[in-house]
Enzyme design. Sequence first.
Site, PDB file in Angstrom:
ATOM      1  N   GLN A  75     -14.766 -24.473 -19.141  1.00  0.00           N
ATOM      2  CA  GLN A  75     -15.904 -23.550 -19.017  1.00  0.00           C
ATOM      3  C   GLN A  75     -17.164 -24.057 -19.721  1.00  0.00           C
ATOM      4  OE1 GLN A  75     -16.324 -20.785 -17.191  1.00  0.00           O
ATOM      5  NE2 GLN A  75     -14.248 -20.714 -16.380  1.00  0.00           N
TER       6      GLN A  75
ATOM      7  N   THR B 215      -4.219 -42.664  -4.776  1.00  0.00           N
ATOM      8  CA  THR B 215      -5.466 -43.236  -4.267  1.00  0.00           C
ATOM      9  C   THR B 215      -6.613 -42.326  -4.689  1.00  0.00           C
ATOM     10  OG1 THR B 215      -4.308 -44.228  -2.418  1.00  0.00           O
ATOM     11  CG2 THR B 215      -6.688 -43.929  -2.165  1.00  0.00           C
TER      12      THR B 215
ATOM     13  N   CYS C 291      -4.760  -9.679 -10.879  1.00  0.00           N
ATOM     14  CA  CYS C 291      -3.973  -8.928  -9.911  1.00  0.00           C
ATOM     15  C   CYS C 291      -2.724  -9.722  -9.551  1.00  0.00           C
ATOM     16  CB  CYS C 291      -4.831  -8.740  -8.674  1.00  0.00           C
ATOM     17  SG  CYS C 291      -4.422  -7.299  -7.749  1.00  0.00           S
TER      18      CYS C 291
HETATM   19  N1  PLP Z   1      -9.111 -23.812 -17.807  1.00  0.00           N
HETATM   20  C1  PLP Z   1     -10.067 -22.871 -17.801  1.00  0.00           C
HETATM   21  C2  PLP Z   1     -10.623 -22.367 -19.099  1.00  0.00           C
HETATM   22  C3  PLP Z   1     -10.548 -22.358 -16.589  1.00  0.00           C
HETATM   23  O1  PLP Z   1     -11.492 -21.424 -16.585  1.00  0.00           O
HETATM   24  C4  PLP Z   1      -9.982 -22.858 -15.382  1.00  0.00           C
HETATM   25  C5  PLP Z   1     -10.408 -22.309 -14.069  1.00  0.00           C
HETATM   26  O2  PLP Z   1     -10.737 -21.142 -13.951  1.00  0.00           O
HETATM   27  C6  PLP Z   1      -9.000 -23.862 -15.455  1.00  0.00           C
HETATM   28  C7  PLP Z   1      -8.586 -24.307 -16.685  1.00  0.00           C
HETATM   29  C8  PLP Z   1      -8.405 -24.444 -14.208  1.00  0.00           C
HETATM   30  O3  PLP Z   1      -9.311 -25.320 -13.587  1.00  0.00           O
HETATM   31  P1  PLP Z   1      -9.108 -25.739 -12.046  1.00  0.00           P
HETATM   32  O4  PLP Z   1      -9.596 -24.583 -11.237  1.00  0.00           O
HETATM   33  O5  PLP Z   1      -9.995 -26.939 -11.864  1.00  0.00           O
HETATM   34  O6  PLP Z   1      -7.691 -26.055 -11.863  1.00  0.00           O
END
Ligand code: PLP
Length: 385
Positions: free
Chosen positions: A184, A242, A330
Amino acid sequence: MIHKAQERIYLDYAATTPAAPEVVEAMLPWFAERFGNPLSVHALGQEAKRAIESARGRVAAFLGASSDEIVFTASGTESDNFALKGVVAAMADRGNHVITSTIEHHAVLETCRHLEDNGVLVTYLQVDDKGRIDPEDVRKAITDETVLISIMHANNEIGTIQPVTEIGTIAREYGIPFHTDAVQTVGHLPTRVDELGVDLLSASAHKFHGPKGAGFLYIRKGTRIEPLLHGGEQEKRRRASTHNVPAIVGLGKAIELASRDMVVEAQRITALRNRLIDGLLARDEGASLNGDRNRRLPNNVNICFDGTAAEALVVSLDMKGICCSAGSACTSITVEPSHVLMAIGVERAQAYGALRLSLGRGTTEAEIDRVLDILPGIVKRLRTS
Ligand code: PLP
């Protein structure tokens, strides 16, 4: 400029962001025209390899790292899995204890559960009522068996920014590898790895106007880690497959744009965020802010509206063209209150009324004012219906 869907107000940038037009443009030639495999020796392969290495260089410069410390992955989830499973496997001769927090993303929490199923001990640190970890709790949790500390940089639901630098100092004192999930924050806040004091850092391109299906893991030189994927020689044998060349090129472009715009954009978004928070709290007595007022992501607003169900709010807002998220996940059968809101002590009934509005590059003051006009009325209507 970001293209906007007509009339629609998108306030779900924490879920995903649109790829920037410059990113799409940079990616296009790498699908059909310049389609080489970076492992091929011929000219088409070598130009793809150069494109990947150029993207890697940009990521490394952004983090203050060196290029060979960046491994491209397919997502933030993969980067988190790689960091946790990879370090635990490589350090099995040193111990089998991991320290994390109760409010991590599921990509970390579910990986920890999997590690527990395989005999690893995991300590889940509690947070305070704003969602902050006390660095001293990290110190107290360290044992002779601890092989990894994983604490997120900022929380995806309530936006709280963790004292990562302080935790990094403690980790270094004990010589324990320290991972942060910075999905984030990369592209939005400074994430220089030496300033954060981290050994591993996860990121995902679709959270900063890059394409979906592209991420990276920063791995400090000398950190012991086993690969998740075995096969070819890609990524110096740390991640076989790849390369997804267009996605990696897009990720590189998105990082370049973030380096240029990040500081100014964070200021602009913070002002809009504060306008939205103040406006909603002033207009509704049953509204309360979740997370830390100041130490939070510039774009995050998470508010509980007493006596409402967030799902109904999300649907009503969607009908008015406003896209946002409920604060509770949900599941197929039931709506479970968010584990993050539970961890910061929000009452179960209140947690069902939590709404996350996350701002971004396309957000304008006029949009915020429109939400302030519409949302309080919807809340009142739902409360009495
Ligand atoms: N970690 C955090 C803090 C996230 O907000 C998110 C996605 O919402 C992820 C990991 C997972 O990332 P990705 O959607 O690229 O798998």
